[in-house]
Design a protein around this motif. Structure first.
Motif, PDB file in Angstrom:
ATOM      1  N   VAL A 205       0.860  -1.184   0.000  1.00 57.23           N
ATOM      2  CA  VAL A 205       0.000   0.000   0.000  1.00 57.23           C
ATOM      3  C   VAL A 205       0.893   1.230   0.000  1.00 57.23           C
ATOM      4  O   VAL A 205       1.691   1.425   0.919  1.00 57.23           O
ATOM      5  CB  VAL A 205      -0.936   0.027   1.228  1.00 57.23           C
ATOM      6  CG1 VAL A 205      -1.846   1.242   1.167  1.00 57.23           C
ATOM      7  CG2 VAL A 205      -1.759  -1.251   1.312  1.00 57.23           C
ATOM      8  N   PHE A 206       0.759   2.023  -1.054  1.00 55.70           N
ATOM      9  CA  PHE A 206       1.547   3.246  -1.204  1.00 55.70           C
ATOM     10  C   PHE A 206       0.612   4.397  -0.880  1.00 55.70           C
ATOM     11  O   PHE A 206      -0.328   4.667  -1.605  1.00 55.70           O
ATOM     12  CB  PHE A 206       2.054   3.326  -2.647  1.00 55.70           C
ATOM     13  CG  PHE A 206       2.956   4.499  -2.927  1.00 55.70           C
ATOM     14  CD1 PHE A 206       4.332   4.342  -2.919  1.00 55.70           C
ATOM     15  CD2 PHE A 206       2.424   5.756  -3.225  1.00 55.70           C
ATOM     16  CE1 PHE A 206       5.177   5.422  -3.197  1.00 55.70           C
ATOM     17  CE2 PHE A 206       3.273   6.834  -3.492  1.00 55.70           C
ATOM     18  CZ  PHE A 206       4.638   6.656  -3.479  1.00 55.70           C
ATOM     19  N   ASP A 207       0.844   5.065   0.237  1.00 53.82           N
ATOM     20  CA  ASP A 207      -0.090   6.069   0.732  1.00 53.82           C
ATOM     21  C   ASP A 207       0.608   7.429   0.852  1.00 53.82           C
ATOM     22  O   ASP A 207       1.371   7.670   1.773  1.00 53.82           O
ATOM     23  CB  ASP A 207      -0.625   5.609   2.100  1.00 53.82           C
ATOM     24  CG  ASP A 207      -1.613   6.596   2.712  1.00 53.82           C
ATOM     25  OD1 ASP A 207      -1.858   7.665   2.113  1.00 53.82           O
ATOM     26  OD2 ASP A 207      -2.136   6.296   3.800  1.00 53.82           O
ATOM     27  N   LEU A 208       0.336   8.285  -0.127  1.00 55.50           N
ATOM     28  CA  LEU A 208       0.947   9.612  -0.117  1.00 55.50           C
ATOM     29  C   LEU A 208      -0.156  10.653   0.034  1.00 55.50           C
ATOM     30  O   LEU A 208      -0.931  10.903  -0.881  1.00 55.50           O
ATOM     31  CB  LEU A 208       1.746   9.843  -1.404  1.00 55.50           C
ATOM     32  CG  LEU A 208       2.602  11.101  -1.466  1.00 55.50           C
ATOM     33  CD1 LEU A 208       3.653  11.150  -0.357  1.00 55.50           C
ATOM     34  CD2 LEU A 208       3.289  11.222  -2.809  1.00 55.50           C
ATOM     35  N   GLY A 237       4.691  14.999   1.840  1.00 55.33           N
ATOM     36  CA  GLY A 237       3.398  14.829   1.189  1.00 55.33           C
ATOM     37  C   GLY A 237       3.134  15.907   0.161  1.00 55.33           C
ATOM     38  O   GLY A 237       4.043  16.652  -0.241  1.00 55.33           O
ATOM     39  N   GLY A 238       1.871  15.991  -0.235  1.00 56.56           N
ATOM     40  CA  GLY A 238       1.465  16.936  -1.264  1.00 56.56           C
ATOM     41  C   GLY A 238       1.810  18.385  -0.925  1.00 56.56           C
ATOM     42  O   GLY A 238       2.095  19.188  -1.820  1.00 56.56           O
ATOM     43  N   ASP A 239       1.822  18.716   0.364  1.00 56.45           N
ATOM     44  CA  ASP A 239       2.206  20.075   0.761  1.00 56.45           C
ATOM     45  C   ASP A 239       3.627  20.396   0.288  1.00 56.45           C
ATOM     46  O   ASP A 239       3.939  21.535  -0.061  1.00 56.45           O
ATOM     47  CB  ASP A 239       2.175  20.225   2.290  1.00 56.45           C
ATOM     48  CG  ASP A 239       0.748  20.331   2.830  1.00 56.45           C
ATOM     49  OD1 ASP A 239      -0.195  20.191   2.030  1.00 56.45           O
ATOM     50  OD2 ASP A 239       0.601  20.544   4.049  1.00 56.45           O
ATOM     51  N   GLY A 341      -4.513  11.656  -1.702  1.00 54.71           N
ATOM     52  CA  GLY A 341      -4.740  12.593  -2.793  1.00 54.71           C
ATOM     53  C   GLY A 341      -3.522  12.801  -3.681  1.00 54.71           C
ATOM     54  O   GLY A 341      -3.648  13.045  -4.886  1.00 54.71           O
ATOM     55  N   SER A 342      -2.335  12.684  -3.097  1.00 55.29           N
ATOM     56  CA  SER A 342      -1.130  12.978  -3.880  1.00 55.29           C
ATOM     57  C   SER A 342      -0.824  11.904  -4.921  1.00 55.29           C
ATOM     58  O   SER A 342       0.013  12.114  -5.796  1.00 55.29           O
ATOM     59  CB  SER A 342       0.076  13.152  -2.951  1.00 55.29           C
ATOM     60  OG  SER A 342      -0.170  14.226  -2.084  1.00 55.29           O
ATOM     61  N   THR A 343      -1.495  10.743  -4.832  1.00 52.46           N
ATOM     62  CA  THR A 343      -1.272   9.727  -5.859  1.00 52.46           C
ATOM     63  C   THR A 343      -2.066  10.053  -7.121  1.00 52.46           C
ATOM     64  O   THR A 343      -1.998   9.331  -8.102  1.00 52.46           O
ATOM     65  CB  THR A 343      -1.656   8.317  -5.361  1.00 52.46           C
ATOM     66  OG1 THR A 343      -3.041   8.296  -5.006  1.00 52.46           O
ATOM     67  CG2 THR A 343      -0.826   7.926  -4.146  1.00 52.46           C
ATOM     68  N   ASP A 365     -11.727   5.716  -4.723  1.00 49.21           N
ATOM     69  CA  ASP A 365     -11.302   7.116  -4.600  1.00 49.21           C
ATOM     70  C   ASP A 365     -10.176   7.233  -3.552  1.00 49.21           C
ATOM     71  O   ASP A 365     -10.390   6.911  -2.380  1.00 49.21           O
ATOM     72  CB  ASP A 365     -12.531   7.934  -4.178  1.00 49.21           C
ATOM     73  CG  ASP A 365     -12.242   9.418  -4.068  1.00 49.21           C
ATOM     74  OD1 ASP A 365     -11.053   9.781  -3.973  1.00 49.21           O
ATOM     75  OD2 ASP A 365     -13.209  10.200  -4.077  1.00 49.21           O
ATOM     76  N   PRO A 366      -8.986   7.686  -3.969  1.00 46.68           N
ATOM     77  CA  PRO A 366      -7.859   7.706  -3.027  1.00 46.68           C
ATOM     78  C   PRO A 366      -8.087   8.605  -1.812  1.00 46.68           C
ATOM     79  O   PRO A 366      -7.444   8.427  -0.784  1.00 46.68           O
ATOM     80  CB  PRO A 366      -6.682   8.223  -3.867  1.00 46.68           C
ATOM     81  CG  PRO A 366      -7.296   8.903  -5.021  1.00 46.68           C
ATOM     82  CD  PRO A 366      -8.599   8.218  -5.284  1.00 46.68           C
TER      83      PRO A 366
END
Lengths: 632, 182
Positions: A205-208, A237-239, A341-343, A365-366
């Protein structure tokens, strides 16, 4: 004596009543709440149909706003509008160097090791701010479901350390939410996917997310999700994508820096919008309109990929490490699940696919997958699915150790050990008559204390005075299913339990949490009273229900007639007392009943494990029969 | 109290004969059966007492599984059941030839990053360590089954060196791979 089920006339038994439990994804950027209703799991929308609650809290003159309403103040009132508070959970002041460049807050100068953000509502810790987000989600759940919530599963990044987990639990306490379990986000995602397909095999599981990155390697088998290894970075992360894009923008626009807090927020917002646009388009226009700066440019996927490449590589390094820890080769991974969300950023998907040499799963939905998995687990934990076979076995993400001579760390529990786990370590005194001893607990993989995260300092007192080296103090480090550490100590020669003073390095002490709770209660005292009475009544029902169903199963076998009648006497008192309005009286009677049942509970737990030990697997029976057949 | 279970031995707990040879499939299967009975998630709504006992029992099962699955930990545990102690105070000196080999290996590891193709060399060393460990493991099993326990203990002490070397090699491989990626 036959066991008699005692029920008040006209009172319905609560045994099979459906209980409400929710799963909460407390995210850096967005938070969600989900639940299982009539067998269907779904995330709950607000009154305007929005499922995602932006994790933003705005402190206005006389009100606290959470979500999109708060978001609208992000640029106009940046200092009183807190975004990405998750990145501050369980963190110390010295951890904030990076975070301060990304966000625009003022931190108050205190002697506390916990950073407090200055707002017009006072100097607030991340725990208090997170509690506001949790309260908003709880309110949403109450309004949608129209009944009280029996408990919640709250998700945390798998790579969260003890302090970050404890901070999350404290926030739930402040929001008055009963936590059934802190569940790791990748595990929750695996549950959401796993039940869909009845999977068996090894998955990654790749969780970004917005502020955290996790990689977990899990083995799925007959409803058991066993985490083999986990890794990650709790501040990536996305930030950080937004930040590198923002840096690129100001460079292109010929600016030196992002300017004041308001313009910083604006540039970061533009950067995020550009990133999101590129999830669906090859290129997008970007512009800056700040004072005398008027810049327009184009950001395309290629530039974005180059900008975020170093960050993606960091995630892949963690993947490699997790695979090695799990002792799994890349080609043994059956599925790769993408979460967070970043994926959505194409470059991330491409590079993950390239790394694992397979096309990742993205069908759920991620943004919603974690809350969905948490709700499924909450439904099981609260007791709605007694026959469910689902079981989640997790690991500790970072090693636990103690400080030894010379500033070195001695590891006591290694990372990726299955939890719950307990390890004991013996200590002795080095001076004659020594009655106290200090223990410094650290978390992390490095060998030097200076490079590790300080979790807590414990002082053991009350050691009976003896000659140096004679005392044998056994300190037990227990990590529970939530990944939280509990320490106890005992002097073995005398049997004296040493008292422990816990000074959490980056957490709130129990008394600080109590103070916050009291303060928040003062505002709604009457409400509090009726609520806690109701809570005691619910608790009384729970205890009675649990006792009745236990007695029905093994009350005859495990209790003598006398023991049983003693328990039944106290049980009857609770049945009479529980409709009382005196909450203290109910509470005391519950405690009395629990006390009366102590031996019974211990016997049950023992017979429970014994029957599991003696239980034969189906395969064994089959082979036994075979060998008997051969003999005859 | 729950202590009854917490003193059962790991082999009994998993329904196995007390022997070095362990069916790892059975360990995994029995682990699942045990966990489904005692894991704290079964008591999320239970009393504090139930939660506490369940946590202790699950910790014990996890410790047992980790011990049974690790060849060296399993061997030490078996020797412990026969009152063979591994604490440092009882250390005797090890054979000098073996210690020299260990020192040499340590030096090679320290210098490896400055050599060409360090990854290939490390993979090679990992193979060497693995081969040496297999020989020692066989030595242990034979000594143990013949009840020559002091000899068995010496094999395990050597194996502990191998385990440590394997770990260091893996860490180095990880560091070098990370460097190559960034």
């Amino acid at each position: 004596m036959a066991l008699i089920q005692i029920a008040e006339p006209g009172e319905s038994t609560t045994a099979h009543q459906h209980k409400l439990a929710v799963g909460i994804d407390l995210g850096t950027t967005n938070s969600l709440v989900a639940t299982v209703r009539s067998g269907e799991v779904s995330t709950l929308p607000d009154s305007s149909g929005q499922h995602l609650l932006p994790s933003v809290v705005h402190y206005a003159e006389n009100a606290i706003h959470v979500g999109s309403e708060a978001q609208s103040y992000s640029v106009t009132d940046p200092l009183n509008t807190v975004v990405s508070v998750k990145r501050f959970m369980g963190r110390g002041i010295e951890d904030l160097a990076v975070e301060e460049t990304h966000y625009s807050y003022e931190f108050s100068e205190t002697n506390s090791v916990i950073p407090r953000i200055k707002t017009r509502a006072g100097d607030l810790s991340a725990v208090e701010i997170s509690a506001e987000i949790l309260k908003a989600l709880k309110t949403r759940a109450l309004e949608t479901l129209g009944d009280e919530i029996n408990g919640a599963v709250i998700t945390v990044p798998a790579y969260f350390d003890d302090a970050q987990r404890q901070a999350t639990k404290d926030a739930a306490k402040l929001a008055d939410i009963k936590v059934l379990r802190l569940l790791n986000e990748p595990t929750a995602a695996a549950v959401a996917y796993g039940l869909d397909s009845g999977n068996q095999g090894v998955i990654a599981v790749f969780d970004l997310g917005g502020g955290t990155f996790d990689i977990s390697i899990l083995r799925l088998n007959n409803g058991v999700f066993e985490v083999l290894a986990t890794g990650g970075d709790s501040s990536l992360g996305g930030d950080d994508f937004d930040y590198v894009i923002a840096q690129w923008m100001i460079e292109q626009a010929g600016m030196d820096d992002m300017g004041d807090p308001a313009s910083k927020r604006l540039i970061m917002q533009q950067a995020r919008a550009a990133k999101e646009a590129l999830a669906g388009a090859e290129s997008t226009g970007v512009s800056l309109d700040l004072g005398d700066i008027h810049w327009q440019g184009t950001l395309d996927r290629e530039i974005l990929k180059a900008l975020i490449m170093p960050l993606i590589k960091k995630t892949l390094m963690s993947c490699r490490r997790a695979l090695r820890d799990a002792d799994i080769e890349k080609n043994n991974i059956d599925e790769v699940v993408m979460v967070g969300g970043s994926t959505r950023t194409l470059a991330v998907r491409e590079m993950v696919a390239e790394f694992f040499e397979c096309e990742p799963l993205t069908s759920i939905d991620p943004d919603k997958v974690v809350a969905t998995g948490a709700a499924l687990q909450a439904d099981v934990l609260v007791g709605n699915k007694p026959d469910d076979e689902m079981l989640l076995l997790d690991v500790i993400p970072l090693s636990l150790g103690i400080e030894t001579m010379g500033g070195l760390v001695e590891k006591i529990i290694h990372r990726n050990t299955g939890i719950p786990v307990a390890k004991a370590q013996d200590f002795t005194t080095y001076k004659d008559g020594q009655t106290a001893m200090a223990v410094h607990v650290l978390q992390g993989e490095r060998e030097l204390v200076a490079d590790s995260r300080s979790l807590a300092r414990f002082e053991l007192r009350g050691i009976p005075p003896q000659v140096a080296g004679a005392a044998r103090i056994r300190v037990t480090f227990q990590v529970d299913a939530d990944g939280l550490l509990i320490v106890s100590a005992r002097e073995e020669n005398s049997g004296v339990e040493a008292s422990i003073d816990v000074k959490p390095s980056y957490g709130l002490s129990d008394s600080e949490v109590e103070t916050m709770l009291r303060e928040s209660m003062e505002h709604a005292e009457d409400d509090m009273h009726s609520r806690s009475l109701r809570e005691q009544q619910v608790e009384a029902d729970r205890v009675l229900e649990a006792l009745d169903s236990a007695l029905a199963v093994d009350g005859e076998q495990l209790l003598s007639d006398q023991e049983r009648s003693e328990i039944m006497d106290v049980r009857q008192i609770l049945v009479e007392v529980k409709s009382d309005t005196d909450k203290e009286k109910i509470k005391q009677t519950i405690e009395r009943l629990e006390k009366a049942c102590e031996n019974y509970v211990a016997r049950r737990m023992n017979s429970n494990i014994k029957s599991a030990m003696q239980g034969h697997s189906i395969e064994e029976y089959a082979s036994d029969e075979r060998s008997e057949a051969e003999e005859s | 109290m729950s202590e009854e279970i917490l003193t059962s031995n790991f082999f009994e707990l998993f329904g196995l004969p007390v022997s070095y040879r362990v069916d790892l499939n059975q360990v995994q299967q029995r682990y699942m059966v045990l966990q489904k009975q005692v894991h704290p998630d079964n008591f999320a709504n239970g009393s504090d007492q139930e939660k506490r006992i369940s946590m202790q029992q699950t910790s014990w099962i996890n410790e047992a599984k980790a011990t049974l699955e690790d060849p060296v930990a399993r061997a030490i545990y078996l020797l412990g059941l026969k009152d063979i102690d591994f604490s440092l105070e009882n250390e005797t000196t090890m054979d000098a030839g073996f210690l020299m080999q260990q020192l040499e290996m340590r030096e090679r590891l320290e210098n490896i990053q400055s050599e060409s193709e360090p990854l290939d060399r490390l993979e090679g060393m990992a193979e060497e360590v693995k081969a040496a460990a297999t020989v020692m493991m066989d030595g242990f099993v034979k000594s143990f089954e013949d009840e020559r326990l002091d000899e068995a203990r010496e094999w395990i002490r050597k194996l502990q060196f191998m385990q440590k070397a394997k770990k260091e090699i893996n860490t180095l491989i990880g560091d070098i791979e990370d460097e190559l990626m960034s």
